[in-house]
Motif scaffolding. Structure first.
Motif, PDB file in Angstrom:
ATOM      1  N   ASN A 170     -36.333  28.560   4.930  1.00  9.36           N
ATOM      2  CA  ASN A 170     -36.973  29.602   4.127  1.00  9.36           C
ATOM      3  C   ASN A 170     -36.371  30.986   4.318  1.00  9.36           C
ATOM      4  OD1 ASN A 170     -38.811  27.633   3.164  1.00  9.36           O
ATOM      5  ND2 ASN A 170     -40.033  27.912   5.019  1.00  9.36           N
ATOM      6  N   PHE A 171     -35.135  31.053   4.794  1.00 11.07           N
ATOM      7  CA  PHE A 171     -34.493  32.360   4.958  1.00 11.07           C
ATOM      8  C   PHE A 171     -34.013  32.812   3.583  1.00 11.07           C
ATOM      9  CE2 PHE A 171     -31.811  35.655   6.606  1.00 11.07           C
ATOM     10  CZ  PHE A 171     -32.483  36.041   7.751  1.00 11.07           C
ATOM     11  N   PRO A 172     -34.398  34.020   3.155  1.00  4.62           N
ATOM     12  CA  PRO A 172     -34.134  34.420   1.766  1.00  4.62           C
ATOM     13  C   PRO A 172     -32.688  34.833   1.499  1.00  4.62           C
ATOM     14  CG  PRO A 172     -35.157  36.231   2.942  1.00  4.62           C
ATOM     15  CD  PRO A 172     -35.124  35.054   3.897  1.00  4.62           C
ATOM     16  N   ILE A 173     -32.224  34.447   0.343  1.00  3.09           N
ATOM     17  CA  ILE A 173     -30.972  34.939  -0.222  1.00  3.09           C
ATOM     18  C   ILE A 173     -31.355  35.491  -1.594  1.00  3.09           C
ATOM     19  CG2 ILE A 173     -28.672  34.330  -1.055  1.00  3.09           C
ATOM     20  CD1 ILE A 173     -28.942  34.055   1.996  1.00  3.09           C
ATOM     21  N   LYS A 174     -31.060  36.759  -1.828  1.00  2.79           N
ATOM     22  CA  LYS A 174     -31.492  37.423  -3.057  1.00  2.79           C
ATOM     23  C   LYS A 174     -30.954  36.708  -4.297  1.00  2.79           C
ATOM     24  CE  LYS A 174     -31.449  41.897  -5.397  1.00  2.79           C
ATOM     25  NZ  LYS A 174     -32.821  42.330  -5.484  1.00  2.79           N
ATOM     26  N   TYR A 225     -34.231  44.936   3.099  1.00  3.06           N
ATOM     27  CA  TYR A 225     -34.724  43.636   2.649  1.00  3.06           C
ATOM     28  C   TYR A 225     -34.855  42.666   3.827  1.00  3.06           C
ATOM     29  CZ  TYR A 225     -34.654  39.265  -0.119  1.00  3.06           C
ATOM     30  OH  TYR A 225     -34.919  38.035  -0.678  1.00  3.06           O
ATOM     31  N   TYR A 226     -33.787  42.550   4.633  1.00  2.00           N
ATOM     32  CA  TYR A 226     -33.808  41.593   5.736  1.00  2.00           C
ATOM     33  C   TYR A 226     -34.660  42.079   6.911  1.00  2.00           C
ATOM     34  CZ  TYR A 226     -30.728  38.571   3.232  1.00  2.00           C
ATOM     35  OH  TYR A 226     -30.223  37.730   2.286  1.00  2.00           O
ATOM     36  N   LYS A 227     -34.667  43.355   7.178  1.00  2.00           N
ATOM     37  CA  LYS A 227     -35.523  43.863   8.250  1.00  2.00           C
ATOM     38  C   LYS A 227     -36.995  43.644   7.885  1.00  2.00           C
ATOM     39  CE  LYS A 227     -36.410  47.736  11.290  1.00  2.00           C
ATOM     40  NZ  LYS A 227     -36.052  49.095  11.674  1.00  2.00           N
ATOM     41  N   ASP A 228     -37.347  43.947   6.618  1.00  2.00           N
ATOM     42  CA  ASP A 228     -38.731  43.723   6.167  1.00  2.00           C
ATOM     43  C   ASP A 228     -39.100  42.245   6.263  1.00  2.00           C
ATOM     44  OD1 ASP A 228     -38.923  46.434   5.649  1.00  2.00           O
ATOM     45  OD2 ASP A 228     -38.796  46.218   3.455  1.00  2.00           O
ATOM     46  N   PHE A 229     -38.170  41.357   5.873  1.00  2.00           N
ATOM     47  CA  PHE A 229     -38.426  39.915   5.964  1.00  2.00           C
ATOM     48  C   PHE A 229     -38.714  39.509   7.410  1.00  2.00           C
ATOM     49  CE2 PHE A 229     -36.651  35.790   7.155  1.00  2.00           C
ATOM     50  CZ  PHE A 229     -37.519  34.951   6.473  1.00  2.00           C
ATOM     51  N   GLU A 232     -42.383  38.150   9.177  1.00  2.00           N
ATOM     52  CA  GLU A 232     -42.516  36.827   9.776  1.00  2.00           C
ATOM     53  C   GLU A 232     -43.319  36.859  11.077  1.00  2.00           C
ATOM     54  OE1 GLU A 232     -41.019  33.560   8.632  1.00  2.00           O
ATOM     55  OE2 GLU A 232     -41.482  34.846   6.925  1.00  2.00           O
ATOM     56  N   GLY A 233     -43.723  38.044  11.494  1.00  2.00           N
ATOM     57  CA  GLY A 233     -44.561  38.170  12.693  1.00  2.00           C
ATOM     58  C   GLY A 233     -43.844  37.743  13.950  1.00  2.00           C
ATOM     59  N   PHE A 249     -29.869  42.301  14.535  1.00  2.00           N
ATOM     60  CA  PHE A 249     -29.769  41.210  15.495  1.00  2.00           C
ATOM     61  C   PHE A 249     -31.180  40.793  15.878  1.00  2.00           C
ATOM     62  CE2 PHE A 249     -26.268  44.178  15.922  1.00  2.00           C
ATOM     63  CZ  PHE A 249     -25.203  43.352  15.613  1.00  2.00           C
ATOM     64  N   ALA A 250     -31.449  39.500  15.810  1.00  2.00           N
ATOM     65  CA  ALA A 250     -32.798  39.008  16.105  1.00  2.00           C
ATOM     66  C   ALA A 250     -32.700  37.654  16.798  1.00  2.00           C
ATOM     67  CB  ALA A 250     -33.611  38.890  14.814  1.00  2.00           C
ATOM     68  N   GLN A 251     -33.830  37.203  17.317  1.00  2.00           N
ATOM     69  CA  GLN A 251     -33.887  35.867  17.916  1.00  2.00           C
ATOM     70  C   GLN A 251     -35.230  35.241  17.611  1.00  2.00           C
ATOM     71  OE1 GLN A 251     -33.458  36.151  22.160  1.00  2.00           O
ATOM     72  NE2 GLN A 251     -35.466  37.044  22.468  1.00  2.00           N
TER      73      GLN A 251
END
Length: 161
Positions: A60-64, A100-104, A108-109, A130-132
């Motif tokens: 479910n990772f978004p691609i515009k 867009y990606y930071k908001d996503f 996601e909590g 960068f996230a994990q």
């Protein structure tokens, strides 16, 4: 610049250098051999149909909508690490893609923890996040495309064995 910002910029540069290295190897060595070592396997790279995400890519990772998939693959190292990567040309400015990606990720909590970002006014054409999560590390590298209003976005997810 604060020390934490310098660290994030250095990490982004290292990741960018790694991406360039992978592209160089894939172009010149087919992505499977070490220069100078004939036939030695390094990474197994499996190209994926551009209409489907790589097998290990976060669900479910978004691609515009309207994005063009430039590269789409799973790479597996001999020690079992898996990197699922999608590179897209997207109808976003770098700042638009960053937001867009930071908001996503924030929406996601607890699913994602943002570890750092590159978002400076002095370099508006390059951004990174960068996230994990519980399975692995995510790197989103964003660069302005040559066409105004478009960006090239490299989304790589690395799963530890």
């Amino acid at each position: 610049m604060r020390k934490s910002q310098i660290v994030v910029v250095l990490v982004a540069l290292l990741i960018f250098a790694a991406i360039i290295g992978v592209a160089y190897k894939r172009r010149n060595y087919g992505g499977t051999t070490t220069p100078g070592v004939v036939g030695e396997q390094v990474n197994k790279i499996v190209e994926v149909d551009p209409f489907n995400p790589p097998e290990e890519f976060p669900p479910n990772f978004p691609i515009k909508e309207g994005s063009e998939v430039i590269d789409n693959y799973n790479a597996t190292s001999p020690d079992g690490r898996v990197q699922a990567t999608r590179v897209v040309r997207s109808p976003f400015t770098p700042m638009g893609a960053f937001s867009y990606y930071k908001d996503f990720l924030q929406a996601e909590g607890d699913a994602w923890e943002i570890l750092g970002e590159v978002n400076t006014a002095t370099n508006p054409n390059h951004k990174a996040i960068f996230a994990q999560n519980s399975r692995g590390m995510l790197s989103i590298n964003i660069s302005a495309d040559s066409a105004p209003g478009f960006s090239v976005i490299d989304i790589s997810y690395v799963i530890q064995p």
